[in-house]
Design a protein around this motif. Structure first.
Motif, mmCIF file in Angstrom:
data_model
loop_
_atom_site.group_PDB
_atom_site.id
_atom_site.type_symbol
_atom_site.label_atom_id
_atom_site.label_comp_id
_atom_site.label_asym_id
_atom_site.label_seq_id
_atom_site.Cartn_x
_atom_site.Cartn_y
_atom_site.Cartn_z
ATOM 1 N N LEU A 177 0.847 -1.187 0.000
ATOM 2 C CA LEU A 177 0.000 0.000 0.000
ATOM 3 C C LEU A 177 0.885 1.239 0.000
ATOM 4 O O LEU A 177 2.117 1.138 0.013
ATOM 5 C CB LEU A 177 -0.937 -0.043 1.205
ATOM 6 N N ASP A 186 -8.973 -0.903 7.115
ATOM 7 C CA ASP A 186 -8.898 0.099 8.181
ATOM 8 C C ASP A 186 -7.465 0.583 8.419
ATOM 9 O O ASP A 186 -7.153 1.141 9.455
ATOM 10 C CB ASP A 186 -9.516 -0.443 9.470
ATOM 11 N N SER A 187 -6.622 0.407 7.442
ATOM 12 C CA SER A 187 -5.223 0.797 7.542
ATOM 13 C C SER A 187 -5.065 2.314 7.430
ATOM 14 O O SER A 187 -5.888 2.998 6.811
ATOM 15 C CB SER A 187 -4.433 0.117 6.411
ATOM 16 N N LEU A 228 -2.723 3.377 5.733
ATOM 17 C CA LEU A 228 -2.167 3.469 4.384
ATOM 18 C C LEU A 228 -3.304 3.602 3.380
ATOM 19 O O LEU A 228 -4.464 3.394 3.696
ATOM 20 C CB LEU A 228 -1.315 2.236 4.091
ATOM 21 N N ARG A 229 -2.955 3.947 2.146
ATOM 22 C CA ARG A 229 -3.978 4.108 1.106
ATOM 23 C C ARG A 229 -3.588 3.326 -0.144
ATOM 24 O O ARG A 229 -2.512 2.754 -0.212
ATOM 25 C CB ARG A 229 -4.187 5.584 0.783
ATOM 26 N N THR A 230 -4.470 3.346 -1.135
ATOM 27 C CA THR A 230 -4.206 2.673 -2.391
ATOM 28 C C THR A 230 -4.250 3.675 -3.539
ATOM 29 O O THR A 230 -4.914 4.709 -3.440
ATOM 30 C CB THR A 230 -5.205 1.521 -2.632
ATOM 31 N N GLU A 231 -3.533 3.357 -4.595
ATOM 32 C CA GLU A 231 -3.516 4.170 -5.815
ATOM 33 C C GLU A 231 -4.239 3.407 -6.931
ATOM 34 O O GLU A 231 -3.927 3.566 -8.100
ATOM 35 C CB GLU A 231 -2.076 4.477 -6.220
ATOM 36 N N HIS A 244 3.988 9.005 -0.117
ATOM 37 C CA HIS A 244 3.862 8.473 -1.483
ATOM 38 C C HIS A 244 4.859 7.342 -1.760
ATOM 39 O O HIS A 244 5.392 7.213 -2.854
ATOM 40 C CB HIS A 244 4.018 9.619 -2.497
ATOM 41 N N ASP A 267 2.005 5.026 1.623
ATOM 42 C CA ASP A 267 1.994 5.827 2.849
ATOM 43 C C ASP A 267 1.819 7.322 2.531
ATOM 44 O O ASP A 267 1.694 7.717 1.360
ATOM 45 C CB ASP A 267 3.241 5.563 3.691
ATOM 46 N N GLY A 313 -9.144 -2.840 -1.386
ATOM 47 C CA GLY A 313 -8.801 -1.567 -0.753
ATOM 48 C C GLY A 313 -7.964 -1.748 0.485
ATOM 49 O O GLY A 313 -7.649 -2.869 0.894
ATOM 50 N N PRO A 314 -7.595 -0.632 1.109
ATOM 51 C CA PRO A 314 -6.683 -0.683 2.257
ATOM 52 C C PRO A 314 -7.332 -1.106 3.567
ATOM 53 O O PRO A 314 -6.648 -1.279 4.573
ATOM 54 C CB PRO A 314 -6.164 0.752 2.350
#
Length: 160
Positions: free
Chosen positions: A44, A77-78, A80-83, A49, A46, A74-75
């Motif tokens: 994922l 409950d992290s 972190l995120r996804t692109e 980026h 941060d 998808g991420p």
């Protein structure tokens, strides 16, 4: 009678000594697979980026198809995120040929940033290598619409 025992003993010694097997050291077998895992590692993004590994506790390593499908959910409950754009269809079809893993994703190339494609590639290669596969393996990502990007053989930038 003594002579008979002596002949049997000598015959047995010759038989055992002449089997043709010579002593040798341990044979090299390469790196041991490390497929036993508490879960799968997804890659994922941060706040800086950068790609970051995140363990999803699934109780087992699973397959490349399962890991990449999980990434598309998808991420969670992290922090972190996804692109990668959200999608209701998360099934990834995985085929392999010598040295190449092909991922057929249910999205277009426009649903991924370049970093999102790296997320997918790193997740697939991470599972492949952890299951004992070669680090030299490359990944080809096929999208729902043909694009020149689909011909690229990719590797994870983190695996150097």
């Amino acid at each position: 009678m003594r002579r008979g025992r002596w002949v049997v003993a000598v015959g047995l010694a010759l038989l055992l000594a002449g089997c043709g097997v010579e002593p040798s050291g341990p044979a090299a077998g390469g790196e041991a697979p490390t497929g036993v895992a508490p879960g799968v590692t997804l890659y994922l993004v941060d706040a800086h980026h950068q790609l970051q590994p995140q363990l999803r506790r699934t109780g087992r390593l699973g397959t490349v198809a399962e890991a990449t499908s999980l990434l598309l959910t998808g991420p969670g409950d992290s922090a972190l995120r996804t692109e990668i754009a959200p999608t209701a269809v998360t099934q990834v079809v995985v085929t392999t040929e010598p040295g190449v893993i092909q991922l057929m994703v249910p999205l277009t190339v426009h649903d991924f940033t370049p970093l999102g494609i790296d997320q997918l590639v790193c997740t697939a290669l991470g599972v492949h290598v952890q299951a004992g596969g070669s680090r030299a393996t490359r990944v080809r990502v096929r999208f729902t619409q043909p694009t020149p990007e689909a011909d690229e053989l990719r590797t994870c930038p983190l695996f150097g």
